[in-house]
Scaffold this active site. Structure first.
Site, PDB file in Angstrom:
ATOM      1  N   SER A   1      -7.491  -2.695  -0.582  1.00 60.00           N
ATOM      2  CA  SER A   1      -6.179  -2.677  -1.220  1.00 60.00           C
ATOM      3  C   SER A   1      -5.089  -2.583  -0.167  1.00 60.00           C
ATOM      4  O   SER A   1      -5.289  -1.999   0.905  1.00 60.00           O
ATOM      5  CB  SER A   1      -6.069  -1.477  -2.172  1.00 60.00           C
ATOM      6  OG  SER A   1      -4.785  -1.415  -2.749  1.00 60.00           O
TER       7      SER A   1
ATOM      8  N   LYS B   1      -2.613   3.586  -4.178  1.00 57.22           N
ATOM      9  CA  LYS B   1      -4.031   3.520  -4.515  1.00 57.22           C
ATOM     10  C   LYS B   1      -4.893   3.990  -3.349  1.00 57.22           C
ATOM     11  O   LYS B   1      -5.854   4.750  -3.527  1.00 57.22           O
ATOM     12  CB  LYS B   1      -4.432   2.082  -4.879  1.00 57.22           C
ATOM     13  CG  LYS B   1      -4.089   1.645  -6.277  1.00 57.22           C
ATOM     14  CD  LYS B   1      -4.724   0.295  -6.561  1.00 57.22           C
ATOM     15  CE  LYS B   1      -4.383  -0.202  -7.950  1.00 57.22           C
ATOM     16  NZ  LYS B   1      -5.055  -1.484  -8.246  1.00 57.22           N
TER      17      LYS B   1
ATOM     18  N   ASP C   1      -9.383  -2.324  -9.605  1.00 60.35           N
ATOM     19  CA  ASP C   1      -8.451  -3.109 -10.396  1.00 60.35           C
ATOM     20  C   ASP C   1      -8.137  -2.286 -11.624  1.00 60.35           C
ATOM     21  O   ASP C   1      -9.044  -1.846 -12.343  1.00 60.35           O
ATOM     22  CB  ASP C   1      -9.016  -4.474 -10.791  1.00 60.35           C
ATOM     23  CG  ASP C   1      -7.892  -5.413 -11.219  1.00 60.35           C
ATOM     24  OD1 ASP C   1      -7.008  -5.675 -10.386  1.00 60.35           O
ATOM     25  OD2 ASP C   1      -7.894  -5.864 -12.373  1.00 60.35           O
ATOM     26  N   SER C   2      -6.875  -2.032 -11.826  1.00 59.73           N
ATOM     27  CA  SER C   2      -6.492  -1.132 -12.898  1.00 59.73           C
ATOM     28  C   SER C   2      -5.215  -1.629 -13.551  1.00 59.73           C
ATOM     29  O   SER C   2      -4.489  -2.453 -12.996  1.00 59.73           O
ATOM     30  CB  SER C   2      -6.301   0.290 -12.366  1.00 59.73           C
ATOM     31  OG  SER C   2      -5.396   0.306 -11.269  1.00 59.73           O
TER      32      SER C   2
ATOM     33  N   ASN D   1      -2.132  -1.526  -1.517  1.00 64.37           N
ATOM     34  CA  ASN D   1      -1.290  -0.604  -2.274  1.00 64.37           C
ATOM     35  C   ASN D   1      -1.474   0.801  -1.707  1.00 64.37           C
ATOM     36  O   ASN D   1      -2.530   1.415  -1.861  1.00 64.37           O
ATOM     37  CB  ASN D   1      -1.684  -0.649  -3.756  1.00 64.37           C
ATOM     38  CG  ASN D   1      -0.825   0.225  -4.631  1.00 64.37           C
ATOM     39  OD1 ASN D   1      -0.542   1.374  -4.302  1.00 64.37           O
ATOM     40  ND2 ASN D   1      -0.429  -0.304  -5.784  1.00 64.37           N
TER      41      ASN D   1
ATOM     42  N   HIS E   1      -7.660   7.776 -14.994  1.00 66.48           N
ATOM     43  CA  HIS E   1      -8.603   6.677 -15.187  1.00 66.48           C
ATOM     44  C   HIS E   1      -9.397   6.401 -13.915  1.00 66.48           C
ATOM     45  O   HIS E   1     -10.581   6.099 -13.959  1.00 66.48           O
ATOM     46  CB  HIS E   1      -7.853   5.427 -15.621  1.00 66.48           C
ATOM     47  CG  HIS E   1      -6.663   5.102 -14.769  1.00 66.48           C
ATOM     48  ND1 HIS E   1      -5.608   5.958 -14.584  1.00 66.48           N
ATOM     49  CD2 HIS E   1      -6.359   4.004 -14.026  1.00 66.48           C
ATOM     50  CE1 HIS E   1      -4.715   5.415 -13.780  1.00 66.48           C
ATOM     51  NE2 HIS E   1      -5.146   4.228 -13.423  1.00 66.48           N
ATOM     52  N   ARG E   2      -8.725   6.526 -12.778  1.00 63.06           N
ATOM     53  CA  ARG E   2      -9.394   6.312 -11.485  1.00 63.06           C
ATOM     54  C   ARG E   2     -10.416   7.412 -11.226  1.00 63.06           C
ATOM     55  O   ARG E   2     -11.515   7.162 -10.747  1.00 63.06           O
ATOM     56  CB  ARG E   2      -8.344   6.237 -10.380  1.00 63.06           C
ATOM     57  CG  ARG E   2      -8.871   5.751  -9.039  1.00 63.06           C
ATOM     58  CD  ARG E   2      -7.732   5.327  -8.117  1.00 63.06           C
ATOM     59  NE  ARG E   2      -7.069   4.134  -8.626  1.00 63.06           N
ATOM     60  CZ  ARG E   2      -5.828   4.118  -9.112  1.00 63.06           C
ATOM     61  NH1 ARG E   2      -5.095   5.217  -9.141  1.00 63.06           N
ATOM     62  NH2 ARG E   2      -5.308   2.992  -9.576  1.00 63.06           N
TER      63      ARG E   2
ATOM     64  N   PHE F   1       2.763   6.514  -8.510  1.00 58.19           N
ATOM     65  CA  PHE F   1       3.215   5.151  -8.248  1.00 58.19           C
ATOM     66  C   PHE F   1       3.030   4.323  -9.504  1.00 58.19           C
ATOM     67  O   PHE F   1       2.486   4.780 -10.505  1.00 58.19           O
ATOM     68  CB  PHE F   1       2.437   4.534  -7.076  1.00 58.19           C
ATOM     69  CG  PHE F   1       0.941   4.450  -7.316  1.00 58.19           C
ATOM     70  CD1 PHE F   1       0.368   3.277  -7.774  1.00 58.19           C
ATOM     71  CD2 PHE F   1       0.119   5.543  -7.095  1.00 58.19           C
ATOM     72  CE1 PHE F   1      -0.999   3.189  -8.006  1.00 58.19           C
ATOM     73  CE2 PHE F   1      -1.254   5.465  -7.310  1.00 58.19           C
ATOM     74  CZ  PHE F   1      -1.801   4.290  -7.776  1.00 58.19           C
ATOM     75  N   GLY F   2       3.500   3.077  -9.450  1.00 54.66           N
ATOM     76  CA  GLY F   2       3.311   2.175 -10.582  1.00 54.66           C
ATOM     77  C   GLY F   2       3.983   2.694 -11.841  1.00 54.66           C
ATOM     78  O   GLY F   2       5.153   3.094 -11.830  1.00 54.66           O
TER      79      GLY F   2
END
Length: 212
Positions: free
Chosen positions: A23, A28, A84-85, A25, A199-200, A171-172
């Protein structure tokens, strides 16, 4: 829009050592590196290795995670872990979903997450005053080895959407997502609290059980 598992896995253990986080990001990378640290993994990001970002042409979280993991493993010669999320909003038919990052794209080729959150809010408003605000995050982790072996794990976090966005951590879409059982957004949680319920973290717990 939780997706069915793509197929059976032959579990392979991961030994301590160097691993690529596939990644660019930084948010992440920071979260995944923190989750891997207790297991003796020396994590390096694709950005730090100057690896290119492959086009995410998959139509599912599984496909995009595998695509990124395989690319990094092939180019680095090291085991590579990709995430991937995305945010899936029930009233929007699961959007932005696998196009989560696309909603943040600007004409200049950068990503503006304030813009992305505004797009989500505007899309909800366009559905009418009674639009539900239920949403969930999905994360799929794909771990690929240079010989082509790949494994996958899916995690999920349910919640509701807040507006206006709140908080400065994360983030996001974190500033607009309130996980079930809490009144704070992801961006208002201490990172350790988010790591425990996200979720991660859910996907990562399943990975840890399988490979360590």
């Amino acid at each position: 829009m939780s997706l069915e598992f793509p197929g059976p896995q032959a579990v392979r253990k991961l030994a301590p050592g160097k691993l690529v986080i596939a990644s660019h990001n930084e948010g992440k990378v920071r979260e995944i590196r923190a989750l891997l640290e207790p297991y003796g993994i020396d994590a390096v990001s694709a950005k730090e290795l100057d690896l290119p970002e492959p086009d995410e042409t998959g139509t599912t979280f599984f496909a995009n995670a595998e695509l990124k993991a395989r690319s990094a493993a092939d180019l680095s010669g090291l085991p590579s872990l990709a995430d991937d999320s995305g945010l899936c909003v029930d009233a929007l038919g699961g959007d932005p979903g696998v196009r989560t990052a696309n909603w943040a794209e600007t004409p200049a080729g950068t990503r503006d997450w304030q813009l992305a959150m505004r797009k989500v809010e505007d899309a909800l408003a366009a559905t009418g005053p009674d639009a539900g605000r239920d949403a969930h995050f999905i994360c799929v982790l794909a771990l690929a080895w240079p010989d082509g072996h790949v494994e996958w794990w899916e995690g999920r976090s349910d919640g509701t959407l807040a507006w206006p966005p709140r908080g400065t951590v994360g983030f996001g879409y974190d500033p607009m997502f309130v996980p079930l059982g809490d009144t704070r957004t992801y961006a208002e949680l201490d990172p350790a609290e988010k790591h425990a319920i996200s979720h991660r973290a859910d996907a990562f717990a399943k990975m840890v059980e399988a490979i360590f």
